[in-house]
Scaffold this active site. Structure first.
Site, PDB file in Angstrom:
ATOM      1  CD  GLU B 129     -54.176  17.706  -5.517  1.00  0.00           C
ATOM      2  OE1 GLU B 129     -54.466  17.462  -4.321  1.00  0.00           O
ATOM      3  OE2 GLU B 129     -54.004  16.830  -6.385  1.00  0.00           O
ATOM      4  CG  PHE B 158     -53.973  28.870  -7.252  1.00  0.00           C
ATOM      5  CD1 PHE B 158     -55.119  29.658  -7.186  1.00  0.00           C
ATOM      6  CD2 PHE B 158     -53.436  28.393  -6.068  1.00  0.00           C
ATOM      7  CE1 PHE B 158     -55.716  29.942  -5.964  1.00  0.00           C
ATOM      8  CE2 PHE B 158     -54.018  28.684  -4.844  1.00  0.00           C
ATOM      9  CZ  PHE B 158     -55.162  29.455  -4.782  1.00  0.00           C
ATOM     10  CB  ILE B 159     -54.168  25.418 -13.614  1.00  0.00           C
ATOM     11  CG1 ILE B 159     -54.331  24.402 -12.478  1.00  0.00           C
ATOM     12  CG2 ILE B 159     -53.357  24.840 -14.781  1.00  0.00           C
ATOM     13  CD1 ILE B 159     -53.050  24.043 -11.730  1.00  0.00           C
ATOM     14  CD  GLU B 242     -42.966  27.078 -12.058  1.00  0.00           C
ATOM     15  OE1 GLU B 242     -42.793  25.886 -11.759  1.00  0.00           O
ATOM     16  OE2 GLU B 242     -44.016  27.699 -11.810  1.00  0.00           O
ATOM     17  NE  ARG B 243     -38.591  26.788  -7.117  1.00  0.00           N
ATOM     18  CZ  ARG B 243     -38.503  25.611  -6.538  1.00  0.00           C
ATOM     19  NH1 ARG B 243     -37.338  24.999  -6.456  1.00  0.00           N
ATOM     20  NH2 ARG B 243     -39.569  25.024  -6.034  1.00  0.00           N
ATOM     21  CD  GLN B 336     -45.118  55.836  -1.782  1.00  0.00           C
ATOM     22  OE1 GLN B 336     -46.156  55.227  -2.009  1.00  0.00           O
ATOM     23  NE2 GLN B 336     -45.092  56.943  -1.060  1.00  0.00           N
ATOM     24  N   GLY B 363     -44.699  29.530  -8.009  1.00  0.00           N
ATOM     25  CA  GLY B 363     -43.427  28.886  -8.339  1.00  0.00           C
ATOM     26  C   GLY B 363     -42.572  28.614  -7.110  1.00  0.00           C
TER      27      GLY B 363
END
Lengths: 253, 379
Positions: B129, B158-159, B242-243, B336, B363
């Protein structure tokens, strides 16, 4: 319709090939992939089989390895596979290969045999025609379009300038070019299902072939000549005209 | 190269299939899609036809029937070779869909899951939220039961896939304060009272991201997932996969950075030698490879442990930190090595460099991950 598709497992083209220094045979790793040209044959077979609930049987010859190449074709949707793995067949020429494949195809039965025009590792390009001769059926080659209507097969045969329309009664052998259809990806479910599809394995003698001599040997091999650098066209404002000219020379446009 | 025994032939075939799909259907277009701010919706359909959304979903709805964390990692690793944005957009089904599969009624599952698995329906997860993201237990969006509807008020931000999602598995407050008052509703996006606005981001441009608004949005009560006030558990169950997916994606993107840098260093000549012949560059490449290999090995171990039913919450949190630090390092060092070329749009390293932060924050931020690990380890 009972469709047989010839498929070949080859070393992954993404990795460099190596040859046995003694025999000049290709060193085949345990992990091989489905020859990309065969994906087109499998797709043609699957599309034709879908029309009348036919079956697609894969026939392959060569060291089994982990069978990933054959599994890949099964995952695309083929029903079963016949694999001929025989150490005595190592280094077989095109004719021996055709004899083995023909024996296996004859044994399983067929209405139509589909093959790529040539394998990506051997490039002899004669197996489909030899196969047709050995099976005693017509060879329809270099098909860029295939239609089957009842017992009649019609292809558009690729030529240097266009195509010929070639028709034959089934049974027949057809060789297909890349681009004949858009091969499907094996689905996730197809991959899971592939592991339980039947794969029959035979030796040459199982097929009644005892003489596996190829009648040919590789005397020597040399590296392919390196590709020459391309032509550099300096753009003085008219460079695009030269490029168009070049493309026309190559018959690209 | 000898494979770890945890992989099967099916895993190899999955990988080669996904790699083909990615290199043919996705990678050639990702720069264009990044600039466009979204990828074509047809990509969902193509992915659905491949069965790409089916891992862990029931066969009766079109899924594979089993959950295979290793397969999940392979999918994420390979998708990350296209772009993080495309991968994240497709992956929203894997964070929005599981709460439906795990807690919806059969009627609602039948309404959503077959379409989602076929690529016709897009699902998203609405947790964060505007007032806070990591502090899930204190979310503010409310849902009040009124007859046979919940009246939802609040907003989410942020959905991922928020602009295009057809259904959003949404965390709402139905009870008192804290985790015990949180419920999950799967909310159709075509309801009156629902609206959304697109967000512009640092990276993941090809993935549409949104703020969602619920203004007296009346949601039929059948869309409640599980029972009232049981939402916190549903949310937490979702996080581990998810992770894992994010870890695998970061490992894959790190590998892309390494490959791009290696190819450049072996091709480009400076001061009479290849870049790769200069010690300072060689060491950078080895450091990248070293960190990627470490992260990759840990990822495989954790995927295997998850597949065996181990609860490795702390280790997943730690590995997510390890992976985002690896990605950050690799994106920097690749940039670089590529020099000015890495600063130009259309270069994978430039894109991945912009995608580092969302991986280190989304996440579960690195800071929250460390804190979670500390609590889990009893420190």
């Amino acid at each position: 319709m009972n469709i047989v598709v010839c498929v070949k497992q080859i070393p992954d083209p993404a990795n460099p090939y190596s040859l046995d220094p003694e025999t000049h045979y290709l060193n085949r790793p345990h992990e091989q992939v489905l020859d990309d040209t065969d994906r087109y044959g499998v797709e043609v077979g699957l599309q034709l089989a879908a029309v009348d609930e036919g079956t697609v049987t894969l026939v392959s010859m060569g060291p089994a390895g982990n069978m990933q190449g054959v599994r890949q074709a099964l995952a695309m949707g083929a029903d079963k596979a016949i694999h001929i793995d025989d150490a005595g067949l190592k280094g077989s020429g095109a004719l021996t290969t055709a004899r083995i494949l023909a024996a296996a195809i004859q044994q399983t039965g067929f209405d139509l045999v589909v093959a790529g025009t040539e394998s990506t590792d051997g490039y002899t390009g004669v197996v489909p025609q030899q196969l047709a001769e050995l099976l005693g059926v017509p060879a329809l080659t270099f098909a860029k379009k295939v239609d089957v209507d009842g017992s009649t097969i019609t292809i558009n045969q690729q030529t240097a300038t266009g195509y010929n329309v070639v028709t034959s009664e089934l049974p027949a052998v057809v060789s297909v070019t890349a681009g004949v259809v858009e091969p499907r990806y094996p689905t996730f479910k197809g991959i899971m299902a592939a592991k339980s599809k039947p794969v029959e394995t035979y030796s040459a003698s199982d097929l009644g072939i005892t003489d596996t001599s190829s009648g040919q040997s590789t005397v020597s091999v040399t590296d392919a000549t390196e590709r020459e650098a391309g032509e550099k066209i300096e753009d003085d404002g008219e460079g695009h005209l030269r490029i168009v000219e070049k493309l026309q020379e190559l018959k690209v446009v | 190269m000898t494979q770890l025994p945890i992989y099967t032939e099916e895993h190899d075939l999955f990988r080669s299939t996904i790699r083909d799909f990615v290199s043919t259907e996705l990678t050639p277009f990702v720069n264009e899609w990044d600039e466009d701010g979204e990828f074509p919706i047809e990509v969902y359909k193509k992915a659905g036809e491949l069965g790409l959304f089916g891992i862990g979903f029931a066969e009766e709805y079109g899924g594979l029937g089993t959950h295979d964390p290793l397969l999940f990692c392979i999918l994420s690793e390979e998708l990350s070779r296209s772009s993080g944005g495309v991968s994240a957009g497709l992956f929203s089904n894997y964070i929005g869909g599981p709460p439906v599969q795990n807690a919806a009624t059969d009627e609602v599952k039948a309404e959503i899951l077959p379409g989602m698995l076929a690529g016709d329906i897009i699902c998203a997860l609405g947790i964060t939220e505007p007032s806070g993201g990591s502090d899930v237990a204190n979310l503010q969006t409310t849902a009040r039961l009124d007859g046979d509807h919940y009246v939802v008020n609040g907003s989410k931000t942020f959905i991922t896939s928020g602009m295009r999602a057809d259904y959003i598995s949404t965390a709402v407050r139905t009870g008192g304060p804290g985790a015990a008052g949180v419920s999950m509703l799967v909310i159709p996006s075509n309801l009156p009272g629902f609206s959304r606005t697109a967000l512009k981001k640092m990276g993941w441009w090809a993935s549409d991201t949104a703020t969602l608004y619920f203004d007296d949005c009346r949601v039929p009560a059948k869309y409640l997932l599980g029972t009232e006030n049981s939402g916190f558990k549903i949310i937490m169950e979702n996080f581990n996969y998810e992770r894992l997916f994010m870890i695998a994606g970061m490992v894959g993107a790190s590998r892309v950075c390494f490959e791009e840098a290696l190819a450049w260093a072996q091709d480009r000549e400076t001061f009479g030698a290849r870049l790769a012949d200069h010690q300072v560059i060689r060491h950078k490449l080895v450091e990248m490879d070293r960190m990627i290999n470490a992260s990759h090995a840990w990822m495989e171990k954790l995927a295997w442990q998850v597949s065996q039913g181990d609860h490795v919450v702390a280790q997943l949190a730690e590995c997510k930190v390890q992976s985002s630090l690896t990605l950050e390092f690799c994106a920097r060092e690749a940039a670089q090595i590529l020099g000015g070329a890495s600063y130009l749009r259309g270069n994978p390293v430039e894109r991945i460099y912009r995608e580092v932060r969302v991986n280190a924050i989304g996440g579960g931020s690195e800071e929250i991950m460390r804190d979670l690990a500390a609590r889990q380890l009893g420190i």
